[in-house]
Design a protein around this motif. Sequence first.
Motif, PDB file in Angstrom:
ATOM      1  N   THR A   8       0.825  -1.217   0.000  1.00  0.00           N
ATOM      2  CA  THR A   8       0.000   0.000   0.000  1.00  0.00           C
ATOM      3  C   THR A   8       0.859   1.267   0.000  1.00  0.00           C
ATOM      4  N   GLU A  42       1.688 -12.080   0.743  1.00  0.00           N
ATOM      5  CA  GLU A  42       0.819 -10.995   0.276  1.00  0.00           C
ATOM      6  C   GLU A  42      -0.310 -11.535  -0.606  1.00  0.00           C
ATOM      7  N   HIS A  45      -3.226  -9.817   0.635  1.00  0.00           N
ATOM      8  CA  HIS A  45      -3.693  -8.777  -0.295  1.00  0.00           C
ATOM      9  C   HIS A  45      -3.779  -9.322  -1.714  1.00  0.00           C
ATOM     10  N   ARG A  54      -3.638  -7.007  -4.649  1.00  0.00           N
ATOM     11  CA  ARG A  54      -2.430  -6.240  -4.923  1.00  0.00           C
ATOM     12  C   ARG A  54      -1.290  -7.148  -5.362  1.00  0.00           C
TER      13      ARG A  54
END
Lengths: 612, 179
Positions: A52, A65, A69, A72
């Motif tokens: 981020t 990740e 996320h 992302r």
Amino acid sequence: MFQIEFDSQEAAVGIDLGTTNSLVAYMNLAKPEVIPGEDGDKLVPSVVSLATDGRVIVGNAARQELIDHPDRSIYSVKRLMGRGIEDVRDELKLFPFRIAEGSESVIRVVLGEKTFTPPEVSALILRQLKKNAEAVLGTPVTKAVITVPAYFNDAQRQATRDAGRIAGLDVLRLVNEPTAAALAYGLDKRQEGVIAVYDLGGGTFDISILKLHDGIFEVLATNGDTHLGGDDIDNRLLRIALEDILSEWGDDLSHSGEAVQTLRREVVRAKEQLSFVPSVLLAFEWNGKAYHREITRELFEGLIQDIVDRTLGPCRDCMKDAGVTAEQIDEVVMVGGSTRIPLVRSAVEVLFRARPHTEINPDEVVALGAAVQAGILSGTVEDQLLLDVTPLSLGIEMYGGVVSKIIHRNSTIPASAGETFTTGIDGQTNVLIHVVQGERELAKDNRSLARFDLKGIDPMPAGFARIEVRFLIDANGILQVTARDARTGREQSVEVKPSYGLTDEQVEAMIEASIDHAEADFNAAQVASARVEAENILNATDKARRNPAWQQLSEEERASVTTAVNRLMVAVNSDDHEVIQNHIAALNDATHALAELMMNTAVSSALKGTHV
Amino acid sequence: MSSPDFYQFLGIPRRLALDPKELETRLYSLSRKLHPDLFARKSAAEQSKALDDSALLNDAFRTLRDPVKRAEYVLKAEGFDIGEQSTKDVPPELLEEVFELNMALEELRMGDDDAREQLEISRTTFVNMRDEIDVETQSKFAEWDASGERSVLAEIRALLNRRKYIANLIDKANVPDRV
């Protein structure tokens, strides 16, 4: 004879840019060696995540990740390299790629609030490998050999080369993965013989048959499937688990990125274990519920039999094209993590009637071979030479959409062919040539490579112009086209409109504007903060010179402060934050006596806080 | 596009009967001199020349290695027209075999799998014919190498045309097991 040559060139590395994992290797004296990453792992998972705060995370760290996320993060981007949106529709059902709007001509994937083309994502992986190599070798690394599946077409090769350029690498050569593996095995091996390389990776399958002759590795034929690999096996297991969970819990988890990623990790673990044990327990917990299932090797093999079988057709075709029978193949080399699966090994053994070689780690062998090729190109490896082939026929679209093949598949590269073109209408000043790659009769059934526009033809009656076009496939397997007006002998201008992928200008723009600047931005921030610090200390020194304490210094002390001030005022304009920092430190040293004097006399605290 | 003569480039005498081993030896030894890998650290001009030279080497090897392509190459250089011959007219001596092949293909299309047997017979017949042509062509190659007679080249061209026609028939007879 006894002259020692000092190679002023820096070392070139070999990179295996894989679907699942990527590796970088170099020639350590006469032996290729894989370079581990910061975490000590030789395999860098081909996973990229955009944090981020804008930081780019690659490799093992990005795998977490992928779960935390998923919006992302991206994996298996190799599947998108050099492909159009319509090519990947099926993949999109199985892989959580988020494709940006307006991806008709060039695919763009979404990571958080940004979009990237596949070559840009691959460049992030390459950049990480470059960094890993630089950390270990202690020198800048700017030259690399990158491997590609042998069956990659022109667009996929170009996309890979673009990725290298965007990552700041001079791509010395693209080498076919199975050929690289043969090079890694070929070191002090048999002098003559025929070898088959069976390469089943995460996302692609290649088979190549080579003839070895006194250090020359001549590829006789290659075949494969750019969409067949370990990922397909994972997807089978994943689907079964998702179906089980749906029937047991009544929950459809297939749309939850986080659940799917966690489950995917678990099935991959189970798959890998099954190569060594007869049975594993698949275990998955989600929102307080638990799913367990025993998977035996027998069940697993039944599940993947057809995937393994799909590799055998290309193997037979390859033998036929190479003009050899199974009996004539002396050795079989196994490449890619999926060749650890016992069913794959036994299928290969039965087909080629030879026990396959597995001495070199199948995950590392391609990168090791790429390092050998880098050694050949930089002159450190002698007497070895690779003669590779083009995997697909090159053709031009004729009237009625029929293809006229001009360079056949399995032709040794570099290879070329000439064709003469003319105009069809009076006064016509340009001719459009549509070049395709593939084996089918009709242009529309083949892979469109590019349209070449021969421009600026002198106007004349139809059929009078004679434009000689030369199609040349270079040692990377990439097409180059040049044209000449046969009447005048003049170079004819050719404008290339690639059907897929990026134009040269787009790549240049990316090199300019891209991620390169992640580092550049970081550097700029450091320079900016150093400049602020320099301004502060210069102002403080200026004030102190008006302090009575200044006069108490010796002439030499004053001179050294003045010199340090002048030097820092020059250094402030530098783009190197270290230069600025060094001069700040120098001024700090020079003003030390002054500061002490001011403190002692307690006149002022103007210099307080400038000592770092 | 006019390119240097393949024979001259490889440094071998202009013969139609070539020893594939000798040709291969030339490919390997010239590759060791010309391949772009050996010029990676040289100037752009030298790299570009290496690319052109090794493309020419590979083109020459690919053409001369294959007896049919080799013969076509020589025929073309000697001024013969080697363009596509019309293959619509069935040579009279093949009428019967071609008829049987077409019948078998038609029956197979109608779903009669028994026709495969006839198809296999046809295929074998044509393969044998092609092999006979190849033997004859080889002897004509030797004849031209010895005499250099233009009439021999004309005979070779006729043989190649016939060979092409029969190769097409073999392709037609090679029907995959499941369509």
